[in-house]
Design a protein around this motif. Structure first.
Motif, PDB file in Angstrom:
ATOM      1  N   ARG A 249       0.490  -1.367  -0.019  1.00  0.00           N
ATOM      2  CA  ARG A 249      -0.019  -0.131   0.274  1.00  0.00           C
ATOM      3  C   ARG A 249       0.759   1.111   0.055  1.00  0.00           C
ATOM      4  O   ARG A 249       0.372   2.200  -0.351  1.00  0.00           O
ATOM      5  CB  ARG A 249      -0.843   0.093   1.130  1.00  0.00           C
ATOM      6  CG  ARG A 249      -1.919  -0.948   1.321  1.00  0.00           C
ATOM      7  CD  ARG A 249      -3.042  -0.732   2.438  1.00  0.00           C
ATOM      8  NE  ARG A 249      -3.766   0.654   2.386  1.00  0.00           N
ATOM      9  CZ  ARG A 249      -4.148   1.047   3.482  1.00  0.00           C
ATOM     10  NH1 ARG A 249      -4.150   0.457   4.550  1.00  0.00           N
ATOM     11  NH2 ARG A 249      -4.739   2.282   3.316  1.00  0.00           N
ATOM     12  N   GLY A 250       2.217   1.106   0.496  1.00  0.00           N
ATOM     13  CA  GLY A 250       2.905   2.296   0.523  1.00  0.00           C
ATOM     14  C   GLY A 250       3.629   2.423  -0.601  1.00  0.00           C
ATOM     15  O   GLY A 250       4.553   3.610  -0.846  1.00  0.00           O
ATOM     16  N   ARG A 255       4.777   4.974 -13.117  1.00  0.00           N
ATOM     17  CA  ARG A 255       5.125   6.099 -13.750  1.00  0.00           C
ATOM     18  C   ARG A 255       4.861   7.297 -12.831  1.00  0.00           C
ATOM     19  O   ARG A 255       3.928   8.180 -13.052  1.00  0.00           O
ATOM     20  CB  ARG A 255       3.951   6.364 -14.692  1.00  0.00           C
ATOM     21  CG  ARG A 255       4.385   5.404 -16.054  1.00  0.00           C
ATOM     22  CD  ARG A 255       3.528   5.519 -17.189  1.00  0.00           C
ATOM     23  NE  ARG A 255       3.434   6.790 -17.745  1.00  0.00           N
ATOM     24  CZ  ARG A 255       2.499   7.397 -18.641  1.00  0.00           C
ATOM     25  NH1 ARG A 255       1.406   6.442 -18.974  1.00  0.00           N
ATOM     26  NH2 ARG A 255       2.605   8.362 -19.164  1.00  0.00           N
ATOM     27  N   ASN A 256       5.241   6.964 -11.345  1.00  0.00           N
ATOM     28  CA  ASN A 256       4.752   7.992 -10.422  1.00  0.00           C
ATOM     29  C   ASN A 256       5.986   7.772  -9.170  1.00  0.00           C
ATOM     30  O   ASN A 256       6.585   6.701  -8.966  1.00  0.00           O
ATOM     31  CB  ASN A 256       3.556   7.488  -9.786  1.00  0.00           C
ATOM     32  CG  ASN A 256       3.385   8.485  -8.665  1.00  0.00           C
ATOM     33  OD1 ASN A 256       3.272   9.585  -8.478  1.00  0.00           O
ATOM     34  ND2 ASN A 256       3.153   7.561  -7.438  1.00  0.00           N
ATOM     35  N   ASP A 257       6.186   9.067  -8.673  1.00  0.00           N
ATOM     36  CA  ASP A 257       7.248   8.746  -7.688  1.00  0.00           C
ATOM     37  C   ASP A 257       6.640   9.262  -6.310  1.00  0.00           C
ATOM     38  O   ASP A 257       7.440   9.337  -5.129  1.00  0.00           O
ATOM     39  CB  ASP A 257       8.407   9.948  -7.992  1.00  0.00           C
ATOM     40  CG  ASP A 257       9.234   9.711  -9.084  1.00  0.00           C
ATOM     41  OD1 ASP A 257       9.452   8.410  -9.482  1.00  0.00           O
ATOM     42  OD2 ASP A 257       9.843  10.640  -9.749  1.00  0.00           O
ATOM     43  N   LEU A 258       5.547   9.542  -6.143  1.00  0.00           N
ATOM     44  CA  LEU A 258       4.822   9.734  -4.872  1.00  0.00           C
ATOM     45  C   LEU A 258       4.544   8.626  -4.271  1.00  0.00           C
ATOM     46  O   LEU A 258       3.827   7.781  -4.715  1.00  0.00           O
ATOM     47  CB  LEU A 258       3.590  10.749  -5.045  1.00  0.00           C
ATOM     48  CG  LEU A 258       3.756  12.074  -5.773  1.00  0.00           C
ATOM     49  CD1 LEU A 258       2.556  12.592  -5.942  1.00  0.00           C
ATOM     50  CD2 LEU A 258       4.758  12.813  -5.127  1.00  0.00           C
ATOM     51  N   PRO A 259       4.852   8.376  -2.911  1.00  0.00           N
ATOM     52  CA  PRO A 259       4.757   7.071  -2.175  1.00  0.00           C
ATOM     53  C   PRO A 259       3.318   7.177  -1.752  1.00  0.00           C
ATOM     54  O   PRO A 259       2.473   8.155  -1.712  1.00  0.00           O
ATOM     55  CB  PRO A 259       5.598   7.434  -0.678  1.00  0.00           C
ATOM     56  CG  PRO A 259       5.869   8.818  -0.743  1.00  0.00           C
ATOM     57  CD  PRO A 259       5.946   9.221  -2.280  1.00  0.00           C
ATOM     58  N   PRO A 284      -7.714  12.515  -7.802  1.00  0.00           N
ATOM     59  CA  PRO A 284      -6.203  12.419  -8.393  1.00  0.00           C
ATOM     60  C   PRO A 284      -5.728  10.867  -7.881  1.00  0.00           C
ATOM     61  O   PRO A 284      -4.504  10.727  -8.407  1.00  0.00           O
ATOM     62  CB  PRO A 284      -5.358  13.279  -7.521  1.00  0.00           C
ATOM     63  CG  PRO A 284      -6.118  13.380  -6.145  1.00  0.00           C
ATOM     64  CD  PRO A 284      -7.621  13.146  -6.430  1.00  0.00           C
ATOM     65  N   ILE A 285      -6.336   9.951  -7.643  1.00  0.00           N
ATOM     66  CA  ILE A 285      -5.968   8.580  -7.340  1.00  0.00           C
ATOM     67  C   ILE A 285      -6.290   7.845  -8.938  1.00  0.00           C
ATOM     68  O   ILE A 285      -7.111   8.366  -9.646  1.00  0.00           O
ATOM     69  CB  ILE A 285      -6.918   7.896  -6.415  1.00  0.00           C
ATOM     70  CG1 ILE A 285      -6.681   8.671  -4.952  1.00  0.00           C
ATOM     71  CG2 ILE A 285      -6.407   6.433  -6.158  1.00  0.00           C
ATOM     72  CD1 ILE A 285      -7.352   8.047  -3.758  1.00  0.00           C
TER      73      ILE A 285
END
Length: 312
Positions: A249-250, A255-259, A284-285
């Motif tokens: 889940r973390g 294509r994303n760097d946000l944890p 934005p999910i």
């Protein structure tokens, strides 16, 4: 009829699951599936529910949708269940939402973490005081995303209508100091789910919000029993079952760097794998990628095998 304050405190001393919002392909709320999820979790032994809360995609819901979700939750659950509804934002908007929640009869309100760029501790306490003045319903502030002082947490516990604090900061030492300084009537709740329940329990929490227990409630109930009985070895065994899925889940997803980007869709996938209703997610999910869906399925199988081995 909403629960009295002492009953709300009692329910906070347990496992609180989040009622995720099932959206259809057009991103409209499926209230019948929300109702079915709530009823199933209640039948499994859960008695505290977070509606229109963080994991419910609170920030992607309109004011009216939040009230409607709270109403569906209240009507779907037994009278002795505790429904906490999420509230936040500007003081005027939050007060209007409180009025809506009071009309549909929620038992308590979880005050969402501040979403302002700049926050002053005294200003934030005044914010909680104004929300408390707007209702007779208990409040449970959700402490996450900022690092308040022990003095702030002490003063927060002394605000009228605050019956609990959901603590989601990875600092057990600060928690212990806050619990020692706080009002004795306030219930401290672990807001970091099962992985932190053992360590935070020893610092004064008396309940926790669910992670994988949102879709496998028997895990949370077993962990809570072990903690209550101070059976630390059993508690750690059950806690360890949750770590692979919770660590997933973390993750960031593709294509994303946000944890944490996959956190909500991962739980929705878990609901579906457990025979409940997950549904789509709103921006934005983003939905899980195909690879992440396969990984979730593998982790769910691993979790199921662990439950059979450890819990039976």
């Amino acid at each position: 009829m909403p629960l009295a304050d002492d009953r709300v405190r009692s329910r906070l001393r347990g496992v609180a699951v989040g009622l995720l919002t099932p959206f259809d392909d057009s991103l409209e709320i499926q209230h019948d599936k929300l109702e079915a999820n709530a009823a199933s979790l209640s039948d499994a032994g859960i008695s505290s529910f977070l509606a229109a809360a963080n994991i419910s995609e609170y920030h992607s819901l309109t004011h009216q949708e939040r009230v409607e979700i709270a109403q569906t939750s209240v009507e779907a659950l037994p009278d002795d269940a505790c429904v906490l509804a999420g509230v936040g934002g500007a003081t005027k908007a939050a007060t209007q939402l409180i009025e809506g929640y009071d009309r549909v009869g929620v038992d308590a309100m979880m005050v969402m973490p501040p979403d302002h760029t700049y926050v002053h501790e005294r200003g934030l306490l005044r914010y909680y005081e104004k929300l408390a003045d707007a209702t007779d319903t208990p409040l449970v502030p959700y402490i996450r995303g900022f690092d308040p002082s022990v003095g702030f947490l002490r003063d927060l516990s002394r605000i009228d209508r605050v019956v609990g604090v959901k603590y989601a900061i990875e600092d057990p030492v600060k928690l212990g100091a806050a619990v020692s300084a706080a009002d004795d009537d306030v219930v401290w709740v672990d807001g970091l789910a099962e992985p932190h329940a053992v360590s935070l329990w020893n610092e004064g929490v008396e309940g926790f919000s669910a992670g994988v227990s949102n879709f496998r409630p028997e895990i949370g109930l077993e962990l809570f029993d072990a903690l209550t009985e101070e059976d630390w070895e059993r508690a750690r065994r059950v806690r360890n079952l949750t770590l692979p899925y919770q660590n997933f889940r973390g993750e960031t997803g593709e294509r994303n760097d946000l944890p944490g980007a996959v956190s909500v869709p991962a739980v929705k996938k878990g609901l579906e794998l457990a025979g409940l209703h997950g549904g789509a997610v709103r921006e934005p999910i983003r939905p899980l990628s195909t690879a992440d869906e396969r990984h979730a399925e593998e982790l769910y199988e691993e979790l199921t095998d662990g439950v059979a081995r450890v819990i039976g």
